[in-house]
Design a protein around this motif. Structure first.
Motif, PDB file in Angstrom:
ATOM      1  N   LEU A  42       0.836  -1.206   0.000  1.00 11.52           N
ATOM      2  CA  LEU A  42       0.000   0.000   0.000  1.00 11.52           C
ATOM      3  C   LEU A  42       0.872   1.257   0.000  1.00 11.52           C
ATOM      4  O   LEU A  42       0.542   2.258  -0.642  1.00 11.52           O
ATOM      5  CB  LEU A  42      -0.927   0.005   1.217  1.00 11.52           C
ATOM      6  CG  LEU A  42      -1.984  -1.104   1.282  1.00 11.52           C
ATOM      7  CD1 LEU A  42      -2.832  -0.946   2.535  1.00 11.52           C
ATOM      8  CD2 LEU A  42      -2.867  -1.084   0.038  1.00 11.52           C
ATOM      9  N   HIS A  43       1.988   1.184   0.724  1.00  7.67           N
ATOM     10  CA  HIS A  43       2.926   2.310   0.743  1.00  7.67           C
ATOM     11  C   HIS A  43       3.482   2.568  -0.654  1.00  7.67           C
ATOM     12  O   HIS A  43       3.579   3.717  -1.107  1.00  7.67           O
ATOM     13  CB  HIS A  43       4.060   2.009   1.727  1.00  7.67           C
ATOM     14  CG  HIS A  43       4.959   3.177   1.972  1.00  7.67           C
ATOM     15  ND1 HIS A  43       6.257   3.033   2.400  1.00  7.67           N
ATOM     16  CD2 HIS A  43       4.760   4.511   1.829  1.00  7.67           C
ATOM     17  CE1 HIS A  43       6.807   4.227   2.518  1.00  7.67           C
ATOM     18  NE2 HIS A  43       5.927   5.135   2.183  1.00  7.67           N
ATOM     19  N   THR A  44       3.832   1.493  -1.363  1.00  2.71           N
ATOM     20  CA  THR A  44       4.351   1.630  -2.727  1.00  2.71           C
ATOM     21  C   THR A  44       3.287   2.177  -3.671  1.00  2.71           C
ATOM     22  O   THR A  44       3.557   3.051  -4.501  1.00  2.71           O
ATOM     23  CB  THR A  44       4.854   0.271  -3.246  1.00  2.71           C
ATOM     24  OG1 THR A  44       5.907  -0.205  -2.399  1.00  2.71           O
ATOM     25  CG2 THR A  44       5.390   0.388  -4.671  1.00  2.71           C
ATOM     26  N   LEU A  45       2.060   1.668  -3.549  1.00  5.49           N
ATOM     27  CA  LEU A  45       0.973   2.146  -4.410  1.00  5.49           C
ATOM     28  C   LEU A  45       0.623   3.604  -4.116  1.00  5.49           C
ATOM     29  O   LEU A  45       0.172   4.329  -5.006  1.00  5.49           O
ATOM     30  CB  LEU A  45      -0.259   1.251  -4.240  1.00  5.49           C
ATOM     31  CG  LEU A  45      -0.113  -0.171  -4.801  1.00  5.49           C
ATOM     32  CD1 LEU A  45      -1.322  -1.025  -4.430  1.00  5.49           C
ATOM     33  CD2 LEU A  45       0.058  -0.141  -6.320  1.00  5.49           C
ATOM     34  N   SER A  46       0.839   4.039  -2.875  1.00  3.39           N
ATOM     35  CA  SER A  46       0.594   5.450  -2.559  1.00  3.39           C
ATOM     36  C   SER A  46       1.571   6.345  -3.318  1.00  3.39           C
ATOM     37  O   SER A  46       1.243   7.485  -3.670  1.00  3.39           O
ATOM     38  CB  SER A  46       0.718   5.693  -1.050  1.00  3.39           C
ATOM     39  OG  SER A  46       2.068   5.615  -0.612  1.00  3.39           O
ATOM     40  N   ASP A  47       2.779   5.828  -3.594  1.00  2.00           N
ATOM     41  CA  ASP A  47       3.745   6.585  -4.398  1.00  2.00           C
ATOM     42  C   ASP A  47       3.236   6.778  -5.819  1.00  2.00           C
ATOM     43  O   ASP A  47       3.521   7.793  -6.464  1.00  2.00           O
ATOM     44  CB  ASP A  47       5.097   5.857  -4.432  1.00  2.00           C
ATOM     45  CG  ASP A  47       5.794   5.854  -3.081  1.00  2.00           C
ATOM     46  OD1 ASP A  47       5.449   6.715  -2.249  1.00  2.00           O
ATOM     47  OD2 ASP A  47       6.670   5.006  -2.862  1.00  2.00           O
ATOM     48  N   VAL A  48       2.482   5.786  -6.323  1.00  2.00           N
ATOM     49  CA  VAL A  48       1.882   5.910  -7.655  1.00  2.00           C
ATOM     50  C   VAL A  48       0.912   7.088  -7.670  1.00  2.00           C
ATOM     51  O   VAL A  48       0.913   7.912  -8.591  1.00  2.00           O
ATOM     52  CB  VAL A  48       1.143   4.612  -8.046  1.00  2.00           C
ATOM     53  CG1 VAL A  48       0.427   4.788  -9.385  1.00  2.00           C
ATOM     54  CG2 VAL A  48       2.112   3.445  -8.124  1.00  2.00           C
ATOM     55  N   PHE A  49       0.084   7.176  -6.625  1.00  2.39           N
ATOM     56  CA  PHE A  49      -0.891   8.264  -6.536  1.00  2.39           C
ATOM     57  C   PHE A  49      -0.202   9.625  -6.522  1.00  2.39           C
ATOM     58  O   PHE A  49      -0.572  10.534  -7.267  1.00  2.39           O
ATOM     59  CB  PHE A  49      -1.745   8.117  -5.269  1.00  2.39           C
ATOM     60  CG  PHE A  49      -2.614   6.894  -5.250  1.00  2.39           C
ATOM     61  CD1 PHE A  49      -3.020   6.288  -6.429  1.00  2.39           C
ATOM     62  CD2 PHE A  49      -3.025   6.337  -4.054  1.00  2.39           C
ATOM     63  CE1 PHE A  49      -3.823   5.160  -6.424  1.00  2.39           C
ATOM     64  CE2 PHE A  49      -3.830   5.206  -4.026  1.00  2.39           C
ATOM     65  CZ  PHE A  49      -4.227   4.618  -5.217  1.00  2.39           C
ATOM     66  N   THR A  50       0.808   9.763  -5.649  1.00  5.24           N
ATOM     67  CA  THR A  50       1.450  11.070  -5.481  1.00  5.24           C
ATOM     68  C   THR A  50       2.209  11.490  -6.743  1.00  5.24           C
ATOM     69  O   THR A  50       2.168  12.655  -7.140  1.00  5.24           O
ATOM     70  CB  THR A  50       2.402  11.058  -4.278  1.00  5.24           C
ATOM     71  OG1 THR A  50       3.331   9.966  -4.399  1.00  5.24           O
ATOM     72  CG2 THR A  50       1.635  10.884  -2.978  1.00  5.24           C
ATOM     73  N   THR A  51       2.913  10.543  -7.386  1.00  8.87           N
ATOM     74  CA  THR A  51       3.638  10.876  -8.616  1.00  8.87           C
ATOM     75  C   THR A  51       2.669  11.230  -9.737  1.00  8.87           C
ATOM     76  O   THR A  51       2.910  12.154 -10.526  1.00  8.87           O
ATOM     77  CB  THR A  51       4.531   9.702  -9.060  1.00  8.87           C
ATOM     78  OG1 THR A  51       5.400   9.329  -7.990  1.00  8.87           O
ATOM     79  CG2 THR A  51       5.380  10.098 -10.266  1.00  8.87           C
ATOM     80  N   PHE A  52       1.545  10.512  -9.810  1.00 11.39           N
ATOM     81  CA  PHE A  52       0.532  10.803 -10.821  1.00 11.39           C
ATOM     82  C   PHE A  52      -0.031  12.211 -10.635  1.00 11.39           C
ATOM     83  O   PHE A  52      -0.247  12.939 -11.609  1.00 11.39           O
ATOM     84  CB  PHE A  52      -0.592   9.773 -10.738  1.00 11.39           C
ATOM     85  CG  PHE A  52      -1.698   9.990 -11.735  1.00 11.39           C
ATOM     86  CD1 PHE A  52      -1.489   9.765 -13.085  1.00 11.39           C
ATOM     87  CD2 PHE A  52      -2.942  10.437 -11.322  1.00 11.39           C
ATOM     88  CE1 PHE A  52      -2.503   9.974 -14.011  1.00 11.39           C
ATOM     89  CE2 PHE A  52      -3.960  10.649 -12.234  1.00 11.39           C
ATOM     90  CZ  PHE A  52      -3.740  10.413 -13.581  1.00 11.39           C
ATOM     91  N   LEU A  53      -0.239  12.610  -9.395  1.00 12.94           N
ATOM     92  CA  LEU A  53      -0.745  13.954  -9.123  1.00 12.94           C
ATOM     93  C   LEU A  53       0.273  15.019  -9.533  1.00 12.94           C
ATOM     94  O   LEU A  53      -0.090  16.076 -10.048  1.00 12.94           O
ATOM     95  CB  LEU A  53      -1.099  14.094  -7.641  1.00 12.94           C
ATOM     96  CG  LEU A  53      -2.329  13.307  -7.178  1.00 12.94           C
ATOM     97  CD1 LEU A  53      -2.456  13.348  -5.661  1.00 12.94           C
ATOM     98  CD2 LEU A  53      -3.597  13.850  -7.826  1.00 12.94           C
ATOM     99  N   VAL A  54       1.559  14.732  -9.301  1.00  7.62           N
ATOM    100  CA  VAL A  54       2.609  15.660  -9.730  1.00  7.62           C
ATOM    101  C   VAL A  54       2.583  15.822 -11.249  1.00  7.62           C
ATOM    102  O   VAL A  54       2.713  16.934 -11.781  1.00  7.62           O
ATOM    103  CB  VAL A  54       3.997  15.165  -9.270  1.00  7.62           C
ATOM    104  CG1 VAL A  54       5.110  15.964  -9.946  1.00  7.62           C
ATOM    105  CG2 VAL A  54       4.128  15.287  -7.763  1.00  7.62           C
TER     106      VAL A  54
END
Length: 287
Positions: A42-54
């Motif tokens: 879940l921590h790794t997938l949260s990085d997907v969310f944050t990078t996508f928002l950037v």
């Protein structure tokens, strides 16, 4: 523009790798009965969310200013809040489940697939660190350099997960569940930060005119710059995005012009903390 495209491409590669890695870790955690690995996924997938928002922010900042821009910002704010809520709920549920297991028992020993996934995560995150840090140095991007160090932090986190799973396999089963609680708290924190960010008002709290004036002074002082053709800026999420066109000697080589642009971009983003990203365009001074 070339540096901007290179940075965006590197970010999309990061999104793809993190999504594949996070999905694999989630599968390994479920099949391998490892709550630490599930939380780490879940921590790794949260990085997907944050990078996508950037990437969405960069896309909006690259658009020409128009009446629809506030609408894009509104949608982005809503998306940030939604993703934040999802992460908070998932992290909370996992922390609750792990806590119940610690209190009432029923824990099972993780299997080897979870340990293998943790090892793969360490290796991939370290490779991503070196890839991103090299790109950041090439395009002189401070934001990408921070992203690279985030990959290194993830690698260290996965080392902790690896140790917890290994010790659990060797007999201390509760350590895997304890690690699951710890990483779940990190996921909740990421979700809370996303929600708070989306909840902020997208209004300027910085003096754009003053920054532009100081920016003009720095640009004109930069060796090789013969003048300024245009400066366009916009403020998004309390950060400035600058699109700059400068005049240079038409007789210099492409490489020399590129070096001038890179040096100027790096200086601007180093000295102005309120400027998130700068695009520098070279224009021959034929006057």
């Amino acid at each position: 523009m070339e540096n901007f495209k290179l940075g965006v491409r590197a970010s999309w590669i990061t999104v793809g790798i993190n999504f594949a890695l996070g999905t694999f870790k989630l599968f390994a955690g479920i099949v391998g009965h490892s709550y630490a690995m599930i939380a780490d996924s879940l921590h790794t997938l949260s990085d997907v969310f944050t990078t996508f928002l950037v990437l969405m922010v960069l896309s909006i900042s690259a658009r020409e200013a128009n009446d629809e821009e506030p609408v894009y910002k509104k949608y982005l704010a809503a998306l940030e809040k939604l993703l934040g809520i999802i992460l908070i709920l998932m992290g909370s549920y996992l922390a609750y489940t792990c806590s119940r297991l610690l209190i009432f028992g029923g824990m099972s020993k993780p299997s080897i697939i979870a340990l293998i996934a943790a090892f793969i995560s360490i290796a991939i995150k370290e490779i991503m660190y070196w890839y991103t840090i090299n790109i950041s140095r090439k395009i002189k991007s401070i934001s990408m350099e921070k992203d690279a160090w985030h990959h290194r932090e993830d690698a260290l986190s996965s080392i902790g997960t690896f140790i917890a799973i290994l010790v659990s396999i060797l007999g201390l089963v509760s350590l895997d569940v304890i690690a699951g609680v710890a990483v779940s708290i990190v996921v909740i924190k990421v979700g809370r930060n996303l929600y708070n960010k989306g909840n902020e008002k997208y209004e300027a709290k910085i003096d754009e005119d003053e920054i532009i004036l100081n920016l003009e002074i720095i640009v004109k002082e930069t060796p090789g710059v013969q003048g300024i053709k245009s400066i366009r800026s916009r403020i998004f999420n309390e950060r400035m995005y600058v699109d700059l066109e400068i005049f240079v000697d038409p007789d210099i080589s492409v490489r020399e012009g590129h070096d001038i642009a890179k040096a100027l971009q790096y200086r601007i983003e180093s000295e102005f903390k309120s400027i998130k990203h700068t695009m520098v365009h070279i224009v021959p001074n034929n006057k």
